[in-house]
Design a protein around this motif. Structure first.
Motif, PDB file in Angstrom:
ATOM      1  N   GLY A 139      27.491 -37.054  -2.583  1.00 42.52           N
ATOM      2  CA  GLY A 139      26.850 -38.436  -2.121  1.00 42.52           C
ATOM      3  C   GLY A 139      27.357 -39.410  -3.012  1.00 42.52           C
ATOM      4  O   GLY A 139      27.775 -39.401  -4.172  1.00 42.52           O
ATOM      5  N   PRO A 163      25.612 -43.120   5.991  1.00 41.11           N
ATOM      6  CA  PRO A 163      24.905 -44.200   5.081  1.00 41.11           C
ATOM      7  C   PRO A 163      23.672 -44.805   5.729  1.00 41.11           C
ATOM      8  O   PRO A 163      23.596 -45.030   6.952  1.00 41.11           O
ATOM      9  CB  PRO A 163      26.045 -45.320   4.895  1.00 41.11           C
ATOM     10  CG  PRO A 163      27.475 -44.444   5.482  1.00 41.11           C
ATOM     11  CD  PRO A 163      26.983 -43.642   6.223  1.00 41.11           C
ATOM     12  N   ALA A 177      23.427 -46.027   0.866  1.00 40.29           N
ATOM     13  CA  ALA A 177      23.345 -44.606   0.211  1.00 40.29           C
ATOM     14  C   ALA A 177      23.947 -43.547   1.367  1.00 40.29           C
ATOM     15  O   ALA A 177      23.471 -43.645   2.562  1.00 40.29           O
ATOM     16  CB  ALA A 177      22.148 -43.849  -0.426  1.00 40.29           C
ATOM     17  N   ALA A 205      23.118 -39.285  -3.360  1.00 38.69           N
ATOM     18  CA  ALA A 205      22.703 -40.155  -2.103  1.00 38.69           C
ATOM     19  C   ALA A 205      21.266 -40.471  -2.105  1.00 38.69           C
ATOM     20  O   ALA A 205      20.619 -40.143  -1.510  1.00 38.69           O
ATOM     21  CB  ALA A 205      23.265 -39.883  -0.979  1.00 38.69           C
ATOM     22  N   SER A 208      18.086 -41.635   0.512  1.00 41.88           N
ATOM     23  CA  SER A 208      18.786 -41.109   1.844  1.00 41.88           C
ATOM     24  C   SER A 208      18.224 -40.057   2.409  1.00 41.88           C
ATOM     25  O   SER A 208      17.921 -39.082   1.368  1.00 41.88           O
ATOM     26  CB  SER A 208      20.164 -41.162   1.873  1.00 41.88           C
ATOM     27  OG  SER A 208      20.953 -40.111   1.354  1.00 41.88           O
TER      28      SER A 208
END
Length: 334
Positions: A139, A163, A177, A205, A208
């Motif tokens: 990510g 996202p 993210a 990420a 998230s």
């Protein structure tokens, strides 16, 4: 070594601590061996990290670090240690901040300076974070020059890697993210509609759902750490309020932070509505300084901003020159 002291006065100071994306090679390394309080904390961090500590020290001091420098295994423990070391160095000058505000992992730095947890426990939690988050799905994060409301219509999916809004950094600065391929597609769509966007320095990420499983696994480590009510005022970007004893001592609140949206601008806005302060950015770069300078309270002169370090890497002498200038600025303001 620099041993400058500051005599406190009437000017009120708030410390800002940056998070993921602010890291860069040799960040603040020019202060190591030169500012005693900073040096002591960094040495303590590397010692507490054990065998990992020497590898992390080498990565930190390398002019050309490995491709993993922006990975959770390197960036997170270094950002935590450098932020806390800079915060301690400011306190050693005789400055007593009226507020602490951290972005992402910077909130953990703020909590440590507010005695919610010890630095030793913080480093242990960083070791656990490295272990839990290193294998999260591929990510990243994307900075978009648009408001969260403008970005939201492009975030239409509901799958784990789709996202999401990761941080509200300013009225026209939003961080998103998600999975790498999903972010690539989002970037294409945003640019096609005239939005400027740039990849942030992250290989995970954060903030998230993609890291939710890792966050759940980290709960055990947080439950094993003594947590206390804050002794300094922490404006929490996750609670969206000053941190009270109930949340400060809740392991789940801390464990799940990497999955939650960072509300930096709303909390900066609240802080500057309640206090006229000198905002001191205690971390690498000047990302939070740049954001804070856009705030009406700063533009009007009611509050001011003072970074401790250069905006970008420029060698040890630049680190020291900026530190000296910051100390001089603190002296003038105090």
């Amino acid at each position: 070594m620099s041993t400058t002291n500051v005599t406190p006065g009437d000017r009120r100071v708030a410390l800002l601590f940056p998070g993921q994306g602010a890291q860069h090679p040799r960040m603040a390394a020019g202060l190591h061996g030169w500012v005693p309080a900073f040096t002591m904390v960094m040495e303590e961090a590397f010692a507490l990290l054990g065998e990992q500590g020497e590898d992390l020290r080498a990565e930190w001091l390398a002019a050309d670090p490995s491709d993993l420098f922006d990975d959770v295994t390197r960036s997170q423990p270094l950002l935590y240690a450098v932020g806390y070391a800079l915060g301690r160095a400011v306190l050693e000058l005789g400055v007593e901040p009226v507020a602490l505000l951290g972005h992402s992992v910077g909130e953990m730095v703020a909590a440590t300076l507010a005695d919610v947890l010890s630095f030793a426990d913080g480093i242990r939690l960083m070791r656990d974070r490295v272990a839990q988050y290193a294998d999260t799905p591929p990510g990243g994060m994307l900075a978009v020059a648009a408001s969260a409301d403008e970005v939201a219509p492009f975030l239409t999916g509901c799958a784990t890697g789709d996202p999401v809004i990761a941080a509200v950094n300013a009225p026209q600065q939003t961080l998103v993210a998600g999975g790498r391929s999903e972010l690539a597609e989002l970037t294409r769509k945003l640019r096609a509609h005239g939005h400027t966007c740039m990849a942030a320095r992250a290989r995970q990420a954060f903030h998230s759902p993609l890291v939710a499983d890792a966050a759940e696994r980290s709960l055990n480590a947080w439950q094993a750490v003594p947590l206390c009510a804050p002794t300094r005022r922490v404006y929490s970007v996750h609670a969206r309020s000053p941190l009270g004893p109930d949340l400060a001592t809740d392991p789940r609140f801390w464990a799940m932070q990497p999955t939650a949206t960072v509300h930096f601008w709303p909390m900066l806005d609240r802080l500057l509505a309640e206090e006229d302060v000198l905002l001191v950015e205690a971390g690498p770069g000047q990302g939070l300084t740049t954001l804070a300078r856009r705030h009406p309270a700063v533009r009007s002169g009611r509050s001011a901003v003072l970074p401790l370090l250069p905006a970008r890497p420029d060698g040890a002498e630049a680190d020291r020159a900026h530190w000296h200038a910051a100390v001089a600025g603190l002296t003038a303001e105090l």
